[in-house]
Design a protein around this motif. Structure first.
Motif, PDB file in Angstrom:
ATOM      1  N   ILE A  54       0.769  -1.153   0.039  1.00 16.26           N
ATOM      2  CA  ILE A  54      -0.034  -0.091  -0.117  1.00 16.26           C
ATOM      3  C   ILE A  54       0.946   1.288   0.101  1.00 16.26           C
ATOM      4  O   ILE A  54       0.717   2.109  -0.705  1.00 16.26           O
ATOM      5  CB  ILE A  54      -0.925  -0.008   1.239  1.00 16.26           C
ATOM      6  N   GLY A  55       1.993   1.418   1.003  1.00 23.55           N
ATOM      7  CA  GLY A  55       2.648   2.601   1.062  1.00 23.55           C
ATOM      8  C   GLY A  55       3.285   2.798  -0.445  1.00 23.55           C
ATOM      9  O   GLY A  55       3.543   3.990  -0.723  1.00 23.55           O
ATOM     10  N   ALA A  56       3.994   1.666  -1.025  1.00 22.35           N
ATOM     11  CA  ALA A  56       4.768   1.950  -2.337  1.00 22.35           C
ATOM     12  C   ALA A  56       4.013   2.172  -3.415  1.00 22.35           C
ATOM     13  O   ALA A  56       4.135   3.158  -4.124  1.00 22.35           O
ATOM     14  CB  ALA A  56       5.660   0.789  -2.447  1.00 22.35           C
ATOM     15  N   SER A  57       2.624   1.632  -3.285  1.00 26.66           N
ATOM     16  CA  SER A  57       1.658   1.983  -4.242  1.00 26.66           C
ATOM     17  C   SER A  57       1.186   3.243  -4.327  1.00 26.66           C
ATOM     18  O   SER A  57       1.126   4.064  -5.416  1.00 26.66           O
ATOM     19  CB  SER A  57       0.665   1.021  -4.354  1.00 26.66           C
ATOM     20  N   LEU A  58       0.949   3.787  -3.179  1.00 28.98           N
ATOM     21  CA  LEU A  58       0.593   5.223  -2.946  1.00 28.98           C
ATOM     22  C   LEU A  58       1.593   6.173  -3.274  1.00 28.98           C
ATOM     23  O   LEU A  58       1.643   7.309  -3.851  1.00 28.98           O
ATOM     24  CB  LEU A  58       0.243   5.565  -1.546  1.00 28.98           C
TER      25      LEU A  58
END
Ligand code: NAD
Length: 365
Positions: free
Chosen positions: A13-17
């Protein structure tokens, strides 16, 4: 001066955001932190973030916006740690956690502005290598805003920041958020895992059952393959809603059991009829509380090369496929190729290419 956004947790989630933010706002300076050294290294090498600070604290003190994308309990710990640091004046803190009441209640007591976030998209994969900037496209992105009206208005800053996700923003109270996601996402995960565990015990007595579980049973329990660590955190963070839902479920199952003891055909029929009516009215492919699967089912003839033919049509059209499965043991469909696409658009294009170039019937369910 450049806006500095600090993402703590560079997993799925963090890297996709991070990728989605960078795509829309190339001028933003993205700083990232993760407790895994390998993840930090990958995030920097793949330019998912611009900078990895020397320490977690160092990154936090430079940030204008801080996003927590770590497991829920870890987010709570980080929030407490952030409260002890000399953060920038006006810093806005947010998170991506799947439950919201617990974190909103804690944040209300802390000396910085906090708005809860929950981008409702996911994958069975986790970690930085699974990052995908298009993960949230058309998904719901829920914000839970605090009672303080001045802080609540700052939700527009986050909506601008996350514009590149191309998701649909929804504002909910934290109570409403946890009740709705409890019913539509957390509770189904409990049921799916319960079914798999029950079947596991059963399989030890009936070894042939395992082989037969390959088709329909595997499909309906798909979400039981999700990350156990994440789901333990989610359940413990939404206890009240889930205890109430389990009680209703137990009541419903006792009724079914009674109808069976009484051989009550009418009530059993009504039970299935009601469920069918309700389910048939659900939207097929708009994203909801559980990540949607963009599946296409193609009836394949029993001739050599038929599957290769379909796959090469998709390859020629440059349409990527997440998964391909031949369904042999389903009771209702025989000789079917199930193709899972990444997006609704890929699904539609894939279907149209297969229909144009072959006479194999395609359907969505
Ligand atoms: P993930 O496992 O892919 O990533 C979590 C990352 O956090 C990993 O890189 C891990 O190394 C890092 N991490 C763990 N503990 C840490 C710590 N103490 N300090 C620093 N980094 C730490 O998980 P994810 O799917 O990205 O989930 C992150 C959050 O997003 C969770 O709160 C989850 O509830 C929420 N969420 C997940 C989904 C989903 O379907 N995966 C969907 C929406 C929201």
């Amino acid at each position: 001066m450049k806006q500095n956004v600090y993402i703590i947790g560079l997993g799925l989630i963090g890297a996709s955001l991070a990728i989605a933010i960078k795509k829309e706002h190339p001028a933003i300076h993205l700083t990232g932190w993760d407790f895994s050294e390998e993840t930090r290294k990958i995030a920097q090498e793949k330019h998912i973030v611009d900078e990895i600070p020397e320490s977690f604290e160092n990154g936090a003190q430079q940030a204008d916006v801080i996003l927590l994308a770590v497991p829920i309990k870890t987010s709570l710990n980080y929030l407490r740690q952030l409260a002890d640091l000399p953060l920038k004046q006006g810093v806005l803190v947010t998170d991506a956690g799947s439950t919201k009441q617990e974190i909103m209640a804690l944040a209300e007591t802390l000396p910085f502005d906090f708005i809860g976030g929950h981008p409702m998209a996911g994958s069975h994969k986790s970690g930085v290598l699974a990052a995908n900037g298009d993960l949230f496209e058309n998904a719901y992105f829920i914000f839970t805003i605090p009672e303080d009206e001045v802080v609540a208005k700052r939700v527009t800053e986050l909506q601008t920041l996350f514009k590149g996700t191309r998701s649909k923003y929804v504002l909910l109270s934290s109570v409403e958020h946890d009740q709705i996601t409890g019913m539509l996402s957390h509770f189904p995960h409990i049921i799916a895992s319960g079914l798999v565990n029950q079947a596991d015990v059963f399989n030890q007595i009936h070894p042939r059952a395992k082989q037969l579980a390959a088709g329909g049973f595997r499909d309906i329990t798909r979400i039981a393959s999700s990350d156990p660590q994440m789901w333990t955190d989610i359940l413990l963070s939404n206890r009240e809603s889930l205890i109430a839902l389990i009680a209703t479920w137990q009541q419903q199952m006792s009724e079914v059991s009674e109808w069976l003891s009484e051989s009550n055909r009418e009530r059993i029929f009504q039970f299935f009829e009601n469920a069918k009516d309700t389910r048939d009215k659900l939207p097929i492919h708009s994203n909801g509380a559980i990540p949607a699967f963009y599946d296409l089912f193609v009836d394949v003839p029993d001739k050599p090369g038929a599957i290769a033919e379909i796959m090469s049509i998709l390859a020629e059209a440059a349409i990527s496929v997440i998964n391909v499965k031949i369904l042999e043991t389903r009771e209702d469909i025989v000789g079917v190729l199930q193709i899972t696409f990444k997006t609704q658009q890929d699904l539609q294009e894939g279907q149209s290419w297969i229909e144009k170039r072959t006479n194999y019937p395609c359907r969505l369910k």
